[in-house]
Design a protein around this motif. Structure first.
Motif, PDB file in Angstrom:
ATOM      1  N   ARG A 252       0.853  -1.186   0.000  1.00 15.43           N
ATOM      2  CA  ARG A 252       0.000   0.000   0.000  1.00 15.43           C
ATOM      3  C   ARG A 252       0.893   1.241   0.000  1.00 15.43           C
ATOM      4  NH1 ARG A 252      -4.836  -0.039   4.173  1.00 15.43           N
ATOM      5  NH2 ARG A 252      -5.801  -1.201   2.450  1.00 15.43           N
ATOM      6  N   ALA A 253       0.398   2.303  -0.646  1.00 19.19           N
ATOM      7  CA  ALA A 253       1.227   3.513  -0.799  1.00 19.19           C
ATOM      8  C   ALA A 253       1.712   4.047   0.546  1.00 19.19           C
ATOM      9  CB  ALA A 253       0.432   4.583  -1.540  1.00 19.19           C
ATOM     10  N   ALA A 254       0.847   4.001   1.552  1.00 19.51           N
ATOM     11  CA  ALA A 254       1.222   4.540   2.862  1.00 19.51           C
ATOM     12  C   ALA A 254       2.363   3.755   3.503  1.00 19.51           C
ATOM     13  CB  ALA A 254       0.008   4.543   3.783  1.00 19.51           C
ATOM     14  N   PHE A 255       2.568   2.512   3.056  1.00 20.38           N
ATOM     15  CA  PHE A 255       3.597   1.657   3.656  1.00 20.38           C
ATOM     16  C   PHE A 255       4.664   1.250   2.637  1.00 20.38           C
ATOM     17  CE2 PHE A 255      -0.520   0.360   5.780  1.00 20.38           C
ATOM     18  CZ  PHE A 255      -0.349   1.167   6.887  1.00 20.38           C
ATOM     19  N   ARG A 256       4.799   1.983   1.555  1.00 19.45           N
ATOM     20  CA  ARG A 256       5.678   1.548   0.467  1.00 19.45           C
ATOM     21  C   ARG A 256       7.144   1.467   0.884  1.00 19.45           C
ATOM     22  NH1 ARG A 256       3.543   6.412  -1.311  1.00 19.45           N
ATOM     23  NH2 ARG A 256       4.937   8.227  -1.160  1.00 19.45           N
ATOM     24  N   ASP A 257       7.520   2.189   1.943  1.00 18.06           N
ATOM     25  CA  ASP A 257       8.904   2.146   2.396  1.00 18.06           C
ATOM     26  C   ASP A 257       9.159   1.050   3.434  1.00 18.06           C
ATOM     27  OD1 ASP A 257       9.561   4.312   0.767  1.00 18.06           O
ATOM     28  OD2 ASP A 257       9.030   5.764   2.319  1.00 18.06           O
ATOM     29  N   GLN A 258       8.116   0.307   3.775  1.00 18.81           N
ATOM     30  CA  GLN A 258       8.253  -0.744   4.779  1.00 18.81           C
ATOM     31  C   GLN A 258       8.418  -2.111   4.121  1.00 18.81           C
ATOM     32  OE1 GLN A 258       5.237  -0.722   7.819  1.00 18.81           O
ATOM     33  NE2 GLN A 258       5.171   1.509   7.922  1.00 18.81           N
ATOM     34  N   LYS A 259       9.119  -2.988   4.803  1.00 21.06           N
ATOM     35  CA  LYS A 259       9.223  -4.373   4.373  1.00 21.06           C
ATOM     36  C   LYS A 259       8.080  -5.157   4.999  1.00 21.06           C
ATOM     37  CE  LYS A 259      12.308  -8.388   4.217  1.00 21.06           C
ATOM     38  NZ  LYS A 259      13.653  -8.916   4.601  1.00 21.06           N
ATOM     39  N   TYR A 260       7.251  -5.777   4.182  1.00 18.54           N
ATOM     40  CA  TYR A 260       6.114  -6.553   4.664  1.00 18.54           C
ATOM     41  C   TYR A 260       6.574  -7.927   5.144  1.00 18.54           C
ATOM     42  CZ  TYR A 260       2.222  -3.571   3.013  1.00 18.54           C
ATOM     43  OH  TYR A 260       1.301  -2.564   2.833  1.00 18.54           O
ATOM     44  N   TRP A 261       5.836  -8.429   6.148  1.00 14.62           N
ATOM     45  CA  TRP A 261       6.062  -9.794   6.625  1.00 14.62           C
ATOM     46  C   TRP A 261       5.760 -10.789   5.510  1.00 14.62           C
ATOM     47  CZ3 TRP A 261       7.991 -12.710  10.440  1.00 14.62           C
ATOM     48  CH2 TRP A 261       7.436 -13.959  10.718  1.00 14.62           C
ATOM     49  N   GLY A 262       4.560 -10.755   4.939  1.00 20.20           N
ATOM     50  CA  GLY A 262       4.206 -11.538   3.772  1.00 20.20           C
ATOM     51  C   GLY A 262       4.206 -13.042   3.968  1.00 20.20           C
ATOM     52  N   ARG A 263       3.945 -13.498   5.182  1.00 18.27           N
ATOM     53  CA  ARG A 263       3.947 -14.925   5.502  1.00 18.27           C
ATOM     54  C   ARG A 263       2.737 -15.227   6.392  1.00 18.27           C
ATOM     55  NH1 ARG A 263       9.827 -15.429   8.096  1.00 18.27           N
ATOM     56  NH2 ARG A 263       9.292 -17.637   8.240  1.00 18.27           N
ATOM     57  N   PRO A 264       2.485 -16.484   6.736  1.00 17.18           N
ATOM     58  CA  PRO A 264       1.428 -16.766   7.706  1.00 17.18           C
ATOM     59  C   PRO A 264       1.741 -16.087   9.031  1.00 17.18           C
ATOM     60  CG  PRO A 264       2.149 -18.785   6.615  1.00 17.18           C
ATOM     61  CD  PRO A 264       3.129 -17.724   6.238  1.00 17.18           C
ATOM     62  N   VAL A 265       0.700 -15.709   9.743  1.00 13.33           N
ATOM     63  CA  VAL A 265       0.861 -14.949  10.985  1.00 13.33           C
ATOM     64  C   VAL A 265       0.548 -15.855  12.182  1.00 13.33           C
ATOM     65  CG1 VAL A 265       0.119 -12.923  12.290  1.00 13.33           C
ATOM     66  CG2 VAL A 265       0.272 -12.814   9.791  1.00 13.33           C
ATOM     67  N   PRO A 266       1.494 -16.077  13.073  1.00 13.47           N
ATOM     68  CA  PRO A 266       1.250 -16.940  14.235  1.00 13.47           C
ATOM     69  C   PRO A 266       0.391 -16.242  15.276  1.00 13.47           C
ATOM     70  CG  PRO A 266       3.466 -16.043  14.320  1.00 13.47           C
ATOM     71  CD  PRO A 266       2.891 -15.607  13.004  1.00 13.47           C
ATOM     72  N   GLY A 267       0.010 -16.988  16.289  1.00 11.13           N
ATOM     73  CA  GLY A 267      -0.729 -16.415  17.404  1.00 11.13           C
ATOM     74  C   GLY A 267       0.145 -15.511  18.251  1.00 11.13           C
ATOM     75  N   PHE A 268      -0.507 -14.829  19.180  1.00 17.97           N
ATOM     76  CA  PHE A 268       0.201 -13.876  20.032  1.00 17.97           C
ATOM     77  C   PHE A 268      -0.424 -13.880  21.415  1.00 17.97           C
ATOM     78  CE2 PHE A 268       0.404  -9.451  21.718  1.00 17.97           C
ATOM     79  CZ  PHE A 268       1.769  -9.410  21.966  1.00 17.97           C
ATOM     80  N   GLY A 269       0.412 -13.913  22.443  1.00  9.70           N
ATOM     81  CA  GLY A 269      -0.081 -13.872  23.814  1.00  9.70           C
ATOM     82  C   GLY A 269       0.654 -14.845  24.700  1.00  9.70           C
ATOM     83  N   VAL A 270       0.128 -15.033  25.885  1.00 13.88           N
ATOM     84  CA  VAL A 270       0.843 -15.806  26.897  1.00 13.88           C
ATOM     85  C   VAL A 270       0.555 -17.302  26.780  1.00 13.88           C
ATOM     86  CG1 VAL A 270       0.929 -13.873  28.492  1.00 13.88           C
ATOM     87  CG2 VAL A 270      -1.038 -15.413  28.563  1.00 13.88           C
ATOM     88  N   PRO A 271       1.491 -18.143  27.202  1.00 16.65           N
ATOM     89  CA  PRO A 271       1.295 -19.590  27.103  1.00 16.65           C
ATOM     90  C   PRO A 271       0.338 -20.164  28.142  1.00 16.65           C
ATOM     91  CG  PRO A 271       3.419 -19.117  28.088  1.00 16.65           C
ATOM     92  CD  PRO A 271       2.860 -17.801  27.642  1.00 16.65           C
ATOM     93  N   ASP A 272       0.039 -19.380  29.189  1.00 13.06           N
ATOM     94  CA  ASP A 272      -0.900 -19.853  30.208  1.00 13.06           C
ATOM     95  C   ASP A 272      -2.211 -19.066  30.130  1.00 13.06           C
ATOM     96  OD1 ASP A 272       0.181 -17.477  31.051  1.00 13.06           O
ATOM     97  OD2 ASP A 272       0.477 -18.101  33.138  1.00 13.06           O
ATOM     98  N   ALA A 273      -2.637 -18.789  28.915  1.00 10.15           N
ATOM     99  CA  ALA A 273      -3.836 -17.979  28.697  1.00 10.15           C
ATOM    100  C   ALA A 273      -5.084 -18.655  29.253  1.00 10.15           C
ATOM    101  CB  ALA A 273      -4.023 -17.706  27.213  1.00 10.15           C
ATOM    102  N   ARG A 274      -5.908 -17.877  29.905  1.00 14.64           N
ATOM    103  CA  ARG A 274      -7.228 -18.338  30.330  1.00 14.64           C
ATOM    104  C   ARG A 274      -8.307 -17.927  29.336  1.00 14.64           C
ATOM    105  NH1 ARG A 274      -7.052 -20.059  35.649  1.00 14.64           N
ATOM    106  NH2 ARG A 274      -9.292 -19.807  35.927  1.00 14.64           N
ATOM    107  N   ILE A 275      -7.999 -16.903  28.531  1.00 11.19           N
ATOM    108  CA  ILE A 275      -8.915 -16.415  27.507  1.00 11.19           C
ATOM    109  C   ILE A 275      -8.249 -16.557  26.147  1.00 11.19           C
ATOM    110  CG2 ILE A 275     -10.158 -14.395  26.617  1.00 11.19           C
ATOM    111  CD1 ILE A 275     -10.200 -13.314  29.493  1.00 11.19           C
ATOM    112  N   GLY A 276      -8.941 -17.173  25.200  1.00 12.09           N
ATOM    113  CA  GLY A 276      -8.494 -17.228  23.820  1.00 12.09           C
ATOM    114  C   GLY A 276      -9.390 -16.346  22.973  1.00 12.09           C
ATOM    115  N   ILE A 277      -8.795 -15.614  22.054  1.00 15.45           N
ATOM    116  CA  ILE A 277      -9.563 -14.795  21.114  1.00 15.45           C
ATOM    117  C   ILE A 277      -9.305 -15.348  19.721  1.00 15.45           C
ATOM    118  CG2 ILE A 277      -9.928 -12.488  20.170  1.00 15.45           C
ATOM    119  CD1 ILE A 277      -8.911 -11.368  22.837  1.00 15.45           C
TER     120      ILE A 277
END
Length: 238
Positions: free
Chosen positions: A39-64
């Motif tokens: 996107r033009a607004a991010f043209r100077d950035q390097k994109y991840w461009g891969r699958p995105v893993p989960g994020f958060g703590v390993p002892d989560a009580r709440i999953g989103i």
């Protein structure tokens, strides 16, 4: 891919395997094209461009459980719900609920974000064209979800499903992770819908935090707050 997911011994191992998945040709082509064109607004950035893993703590009580990464959000930054308007809404709500240390999620590497008692993951791990993964892509991606839930199973008490697609993606997890037959007929999705079973996480429905919902007022901050207050209660955090 099923075998790769099953071999993951912890979340870090799983996240690395997720990031190296090429199972869905349509999604691979799209995520890489978006990363090349940008996107033009991010043209100077390097994109991840891969699958995105989960994020958060390993002892989560709440999953989103979300739908999939956004093309110029998670697909750009490498973290789910990061760098887009949906993430702005979600993390502001998690901060108000005492589940995040700050209300913004801008860049995966250095923005200082941390979650408490919570882990976020998606039914589909690659950004899909038009934000619409197919049921077949959801099913192909399911082993990643199932293994992630299995790894946080000891503490997981409630899952918040963001949207009908995520709601539908959850039910096979009961069989695959918990050995429990999914309810039949399936419970209907709706904002504030609540399902509980025996020895499995309870499930809350929430309208997705997409701009289509938040800009039109279909999902308001107060409605989102109500869901996370309820999730905290069901998780035994209040």
């Amino acid at each position: 891919m099923v075998a790769r997911a099953a071999r993951a011994t912890d979340l870090a191992d799983l996240d690395g395997a997720v990031s190296d998945c090429f199972a869905c040709p349509r999604l691979v082509d799209w995520r890489e094209e978006v990363a090349r064109v940008r996107r033009a607004a991010f043209r100077d950035q390097k994109y991840w461009g891969r699958p995105v893993p989960g994020f958060g703590v390993p002892d989560a009580r709440i999953g989103i459980l979300g739908l999939a990464p956004a093309a110029h959000g998670g697909n750009r930054t490498g973290r789910i719900f990061t760098g887009d308007r949906s993430g702005d809404v979600l993390f502001a709500a998690l901060h108000r609920a005492g589940l995040a240390n700050q209300p913004t999620s801008v860049a995966a590497a250095d923005d200082g974000l941390a979650l408490w008692h919570t882990r976020i993951f998606a039914a589909v791990r690659c950004a899909p064209p038009d934000n619409k993964p197919t049921p077949a892509e959801r099913d192909t991606c399911a082993p990643w979800l199932h293994r992630e839930v299995a790894l946080i199973r000891p503490t997981l008490r409630v899952v918040v499903a963001l949207g009908a697609f995520a709601w539908a993606a959850w039910w096979p997890t009961l069989q695959q992770v918990y050995g429990v037959r999914p309810p039949s007929p399936r419970p209907s999705f709706g904002h504030g819908a609540h399902w509980s079973g025996t020895a499995v996480p309870q499930v809350l429905g929430c309208y997705h935090v997409s701009q289509q919902n938040t800009f039109t007022g279909r999902l308001t901050p107060a409605m989102l707050d109500d869901v996370f207050v309820r999730a905290r209660e069901l998780a035994g955090l209040d």
